[in-house]
Enzyme design. Structure first.
Site, mmCIF file in Angstrom:
data_model
loop_
_atom_site.group_PDB
_atom_site.id
_atom_site.type_symbol
_atom_site.label_atom_id
_atom_site.label_comp_id
_atom_site.label_asym_id
_atom_site.label_seq_id
_atom_site.Cartn_x
_atom_site.Cartn_y
_atom_site.Cartn_z
ATOM 1 N N HIS A 101 0.815 -1.225 0.000
ATOM 2 C CA HIS A 101 0.000 0.000 0.000
ATOM 3 C C HIS A 101 0.844 1.268 0.000
ATOM 4 C CE1 HIS A 101 0.679 0.549 4.343
ATOM 5 N NE2 HIS A 101 0.423 -0.724 4.487
ATOM 6 N N HIS A 128 7.852 7.455 3.818
ATOM 7 C CA HIS A 128 7.052 6.839 2.760
ATOM 8 C C HIS A 128 6.275 7.925 2.033
ATOM 9 C CE1 HIS A 128 4.380 6.915 6.329
ATOM 10 N NE2 HIS A 128 3.456 7.236 5.447
ATOM 11 N N HIS A 130 2.649 9.200 -0.219
ATOM 12 C CA HIS A 130 1.229 9.072 -0.547
ATOM 13 C C HIS A 130 0.950 9.895 -1.800
ATOM 14 C CE1 HIS A 130 -0.128 7.221 3.287
ATOM 15 N NE2 HIS A 130 0.892 7.896 3.796
ATOM 16 N N HIS A 147 6.149 11.522 4.024
ATOM 17 C CA HIS A 147 6.062 11.496 5.479
ATOM 18 C C HIS A 147 7.372 10.975 6.059
ATOM 19 C CE1 HIS A 147 1.364 11.117 5.467
ATOM 20 N NE2 HIS A 147 1.789 12.334 5.173
#
Length: 272
Positions: A101, A128, A130, A147
């Site tokens: 994910h 990571h 998004h 992040h």
């Protein structure tokens, strides 16, 4: 509006609520083993259902300090930046990980240094991405969000530094370091050795103006333990870089941004 219209509207709302609850409850029963979550709206494991999938994820639906949020500048309180945020990052061995994910950079053995906020040190453990961005600025959603995740002395995620990007001509140099490793991990959960990675090259330590508020993890279990630092400056990333991040993860996470959550009276500060 007469009472019959009011009754009809209430009945429709109740049916919608019960329908959503039934979908989420069914997902919990059918997913006792894996318990994975998804981002597809309306999915049995989508964001509306995270709080039903596992008992320890209940904060995703009951919490009052959830993240991400829409940062509205008209309600932000500006305060002087007197060095409350300091970075003490250093190069350390790391791996690139595809969790299915998201794509993560994980520093090994907690040797990548720390960030200090209001006199408290938080250890950098991973970062990571998004896409699109999770936090909104005045209702605008940007193309990517990084992040930088830090833990406190008890190992709990307690500080996250976020950096927002818009698509432009200039690639992000930090993300460019991991292109080959990400390509090798397309559509598969696993790790690749990244060698020594300097977190300072992410350039989150150049933040002079940033938003601050109290919130949560943006993925299950949605624990409300996080001090958020969101850079006001918007950086650039190449379209190809965003496309690669989306191609690498599983189909249900190509758009891996959680919907914005209610502010519920929380204060947002702008350190300037």
């Amino acid at each position: 509006m007469n009472k019959y219209n009011i009754s009809t509207i209430f009945s429709c709302w109740l049916l919608l609520f019960l329908s959503q609850h039934a979908i989420c409850t069914t997902a919990q029963v059918s997913d006792e083993v894996e318990g994975e979550f998804e981002y597809d709206p309306g999915s049995e494991r989508g964001p509306e259902c995270w709080g039903f999938l596992r008992e320890e994820w209940a904060k995703c639906r009951t919490g009052r300090r959830q993240s991400p949020i829409n940062i509205v500048n008209s309600i932000v309180r500006t305060v002087p930046n007197r060095g409350q945020l300091k970075f003490n990052y250093k190069p350390a061995n790391a791996i690139v990980r595809n969790s299915g994910h998201d794509i993560e950079i994980q520093w090994i053995n907690g040797n990548a240094g720390s960030a200090q906020f209001n006199g408290v040190n938080y250890s950098l453990v991973q970062c990571h991405w998004h896409s699109p961005a999770e936090h909104l600025i005045d209702g605008r959603r940007y193309d990517l969000e990084l992040h930088m995740v830090h833990t406190n002395s008890s190992g709990i995620v307690a500080l996250v530094v976020a950096k927002l990007y818009r698509i432009g001509r200039t690639p992000d140099p930090f993300l460019s370091q991991f292109t080959e490793e990400i390509i090798s991990l397309i559509n598969q959960v696993g790790n690749r050795t990244a060698g020594v990675v300097d977190p300072r090259s992410a350039r989150t330590d150049s933040a002079n103006v940033y938003y601050n508020y109290l919130g949560s993890l943006t993925t299950p279990p949605c624990n409300e333990t996080v001090i958020w630092i969101v850079n006001q400056t918007i950086s650039t990333v190449a379209a190809e870089q965003v496309e690669l991040l989306r191609e690498a993860v599983f189909d249900y996470a190509e758009m891996n941004a959680r919907p914005v959550q209610p502010l519920n009276g929380r204060e947002i500060l702008l350190y300037h």
